[in-house]
Scaffold this active site. Structure first.
Site, short mmCIF file in Angstrom:
data_model
loop_
_atom_site.label_atom_id
_atom_site.label_comp_id
_atom_site.label_asym_id
_atom_site.label_seq_id
_atom_site.Cartn_x
_atom_site.Cartn_y
_atom_site.Cartn_z
CB SER A 49 -0.97 0.10 1.06
OG SER A 49 -1.87 0.88 1.01
CG ASP A 194 -4.38 -1.96 0.83
OD1 ASP A 194 -3.23 -2.44 1.21
OD2 ASP A 194 -4.88 -0.92 1.49
#
Length: 322
Positions: A49, A194
């Site tokens: 991320s 993610d």
């Protein structure tokens, strides 16, 4: 001197695992600043991320100081100020802002949430791509100055995906696609989101990719101490517990763990950017002794530097006296 340095470090490949956490991940920039200042080399970077965004930029050759300048410039830009990300951050900010501004942010936030009921993310890939492009060069992962890996999650199979080749921008975009906020990235039969869903701090990936020593940085939110008053509160607490267990598993595989004090700052709240960067530096300085302890060659290298400097000074004095 450089050849001697390589000789000391040849047996130890140092991997840096940068965890996810949205805005809190700006602390990673401070970590990189401190490591550079202490001349601690990094031979591999793995990011999840925001860790992929900061790590990918640094691996490409952007210095920590340049990264900080870009962050400051981006947060002042009209693109960011008018974005859904800014509205989220303002609505969840713990800083002191005017009542009118707070109400306006909540209304915009509500509008975006209603829109999200009819599409896979509040921000489309195209909208978020401009942010990625601002920080990440248009190169292949294989072309980075430091070997780099980005971690994402395939929502179809539930598998963790590690990018080691292909477009650097696409890999970082996939890794940063926060569920619900940023639309997943479709790649063939995969639906990429993610990396923090399956690997909040990618210590295990750094180890799998050949790192002998793993330095991990976790910037996840502190568990809330608020009362569980409704189903939403219970849902968030369950997610926090699962995330905490996942994080603990990954950190157990690191040789050194750096934990900047990022508090419970919301992932979209970028109002504390400079403080977060400074906190990353501070937390890393506290761990320098631990880092040196797991790197046997580092003490020899520092002693070599000091001895070499002493010899150069001594030679200089002899020349002056002569």
């Amino acid at each position: 001197m450089e050849e001697t340095a390589v000789m000391f470090w040849r047996k130890k490949r140092i991997g840096l695992a940068l965890g996810g956490g949205g805005a809190r991940g700006l602390a990673h920039i401070g970590v990189l600043k401190a490591l550079e200042r202490e001349k601690i080399p990094v031979h591999l970077i793995v990011g999840t991320s925001i860790g992929a965004l900061v790590g990918g930029a640094y691996a490409s050759g952007t210095s920590p100081d340049e990264l900080q300048e870009r962050v400051e410039s981006y947060l002042k830009s009209s693109d960011f100020r008018s974005s859904a990300m800014k509205a989220f951050g303002t609505a969840h900010s713990k800083g002191e802002i005017g009542l009118a501004q707070k109400i306006q942010a909540h209304l915009r936030n509500y509008f975006y949430l209603i829109q999200a009921m009819f599409k896979p993310g509040i921000l489309s890939n195209e909208d978020f791509q401009t942010t990625i492009d601002y920080f990440i060069p248009d190169i292949q992962i294989e072309q980075t100055r430091i070997p780099f890996r980005a971690v994402a999650t395939d929502l179809v199979s539930g598998q963790q995906i590690t990018f080691s080749r292909g477009s650097l921008r696409q890999a970082v975009l996939a890794s940063c696609a926060v569920p619900g906020a940023i639309a997943p990235l479709k790649e063939g039969e995969k639906l990429l989101s993610d990396g923090g869903i399956t690997c909040l701090v990618p210590s295990s990936v750094a180890r799998q990719e050949g790192a002998d020593v793993v330095i991990s940085v976790a910037v996840d939110r502190c568990m809330s101490s608020e009362e569980l008053r409704n189903v939403v509160d219970v849902y968030y607490r369950v997610s926090e517990i699962m995330g905490e267990r996942l994080k603990d598993y990954e950190l157990a595989q690191a040789d050194v763990v750096i934990l900047p004090e990022v508090g419970d700052l919301h992932w979209s709240d970028f109002s504390q950017a400079i403080n977060l960067i400074n906190e990353g530096e501070r937390a890393t300085r506290e761990k320098l002794e631990d880092i040196r302890r797991v790197l046997p060659g580092i003490r020899k290298w520092f002693r070599f530097l000091q001895t070499s400097k002493g010899r150069e000074i001594h030679k200089g004095r002899n020349k002056i006296q002569g």
